[in-house]
Motif scaffolding. Structure first.
Motif, PDB file in Angstrom:
ATOM      1  N   CYS A 245       0.482 -10.838  -5.951  1.00 58.60           N
ATOM      2  CA  CYS A 245       1.845 -11.038  -5.447  1.00 58.60           C
ATOM      3  C   CYS A 245       2.115 -10.061  -4.312  1.00 58.60           C
ATOM      4  O   CYS A 245       1.550  -8.968  -4.266  1.00 58.60           O
ATOM      5  CB  CYS A 245       2.882 -10.795  -6.548  1.00 58.60           C
ATOM      6  SG  CYS A 245       3.004 -12.124  -7.747  1.00 58.60           S
ATOM      7  N   SER A 246       2.992 -10.452  -3.412  1.00 57.62           N
ATOM      8  CA  SER A 246       3.424  -9.567  -2.337  1.00 57.62           C
ATOM      9  C   SER A 246       4.667  -8.808  -2.788  1.00 57.62           C
ATOM     10  O   SER A 246       5.593  -9.416  -3.327  1.00 57.62           O
ATOM     11  CB  SER A 246       3.779 -10.377  -1.087  1.00 57.62           C
ATOM     12  OG  SER A 246       2.660 -11.091  -0.641  1.00 57.62           O
ATOM     13  N   PRO A 247       4.702  -7.503  -2.570  1.00 53.67           N
ATOM     14  CA  PRO A 247       5.890  -6.743  -2.964  1.00 53.67           C
ATOM     15  C   PRO A 247       7.070  -7.080  -2.060  1.00 53.67           C
ATOM     16  O   PRO A 247       6.904  -7.288  -0.867  1.00 53.67           O
ATOM     17  CB  PRO A 247       5.463  -5.292  -2.778  1.00 53.67           C
ATOM     18  CG  PRO A 247       4.385  -5.338  -1.749  1.00 53.67           C
ATOM     19  CD  PRO A 247       3.688  -6.658  -1.927  1.00 53.67           C
ATOM     20  N   VAL A 248       8.253  -7.144  -2.650  1.00 56.55           N
ATOM     21  CA  VAL A 248       9.480  -7.371  -1.880  1.00 56.55           C
ATOM     22  C   VAL A 248      10.429  -6.205  -2.114  1.00 56.55           C
ATOM     23  O   VAL A 248      10.810  -5.517  -1.179  1.00 56.55           O
ATOM     24  CB  VAL A 248      10.156  -8.712  -2.246  1.00 56.55           C
ATOM     25  CG1 VAL A 248      11.448  -8.900  -1.469  1.00 56.55           C
ATOM     26  CG2 VAL A 248       9.200  -9.881  -1.989  1.00 56.55           C
ATOM     27  N   VAL A 249      10.803  -5.966  -3.363  1.00 58.43           N
ATOM     28  CA  VAL A 249      11.667  -4.840  -3.730  1.00 58.43           C
ATOM     29  C   VAL A 249      11.110  -4.235  -5.019  1.00 58.43           C
ATOM     30  O   VAL A 249      10.987  -4.941  -6.021  1.00 58.43           O
ATOM     31  CB  VAL A 249      13.134  -5.295  -3.955  1.00 58.43           C
ATOM     32  CG1 VAL A 249      14.000  -4.127  -4.399  1.00 58.43           C
ATOM     33  CG2 VAL A 249      13.698  -5.938  -2.707  1.00 58.43           C
ATOM     34  N   PRO A 250      10.760  -2.946  -5.017  1.00 57.31           N
ATOM     35  CA  PRO A 250      10.236  -2.323  -6.232  1.00 57.31           C
ATOM     36  C   PRO A 250      11.324  -2.211  -7.303  1.00 57.31           C
ATOM     37  O   PRO A 250      12.517  -2.360  -7.010  1.00 57.31           O
ATOM     38  CB  PRO A 250       9.784  -0.944  -5.758  1.00 57.31           C
ATOM     39  CG  PRO A 250      10.567  -0.675  -4.533  1.00 57.31           C
ATOM     40  CD  PRO A 250      10.855  -2.011  -3.896  1.00 57.31           C
ATOM     41  N   PRO A 251      10.920  -1.954  -8.551  1.00 56.40           N
ATOM     42  CA  PRO A 251      11.907  -1.844  -9.625  1.00 56.40           C
ATOM     43  C   PRO A 251      12.979  -0.803  -9.322  1.00 56.40           C
ATOM     44  O   PRO A 251      12.685   0.285  -8.847  1.00 56.40           O
ATOM     45  CB  PRO A 251      11.073  -1.417 -10.835  1.00 56.40           C
ATOM     46  CG  PRO A 251       9.692  -1.885 -10.520  1.00 56.40           C
ATOM     47  CD  PRO A 251       9.560  -1.763  -9.029  1.00 56.40           C
TER      48      PRO A 251
END
Length: 128
Positions: A95-101
């Protein structure tokens, strides 16, 4: 009325099923012999994938999802107690990161990734 299922049109249904099993730990509920439709085990409301060819068969026209363009204005949300570990597993699976936790003001932990088709997936703790 009740929501029966959500269908995401994808280029390769079996590849997407395998990806969701690896990235998000979901299990395939049903894969049609034609390999053009599948449903994942997601509780009462199924997440389904259908081949792009099915769009025309259903008399529809859409803009296909693409990992190379801006995400479409929709998302699916997968609920988990372990957002940070689910986020890392998703990244490890491709998966491509968008917004981390991050923790939201209302107490929910939320993260966002994009799947192999460019679809936006929210990972979130249950709302209490």
């Amino acid at each position: 009325m009740k929501l029966g299922y959500t269908i995401i049109y994808v280029a390769d249904v079996p590849q997407t099923v395998t990806f969701y099993e690896t990235a998000f730990g979901l299990k395939c509920r049903f894969l049609h012999d034609s390999q053009t439709y599948a449903e994942m085990e997601t509780g009462a409301t199924a997440l389904a994938f259908a081949a792009l060819d099915a769009i025309e068969l259903n008399g529809l026209a859409v803009s296909p999802n693409s990992a190379k363009s801006l995400a479409a204005a929709w998302e699916i949300c997968l609920v988990t107690e372990g957002v940070a570990s689910a986020y890392q597993t998703a990244l490890d699976a491709g998966c491509s990161p968008v917004v981390p936790p991050s923790e939201k003001p209302w107490g929910q932990t939320v993260a966002y990734v994009r799947d192999l088709n460019g679809c936006l997936v929210e990972l979130a703790t249950p709302i209490t």
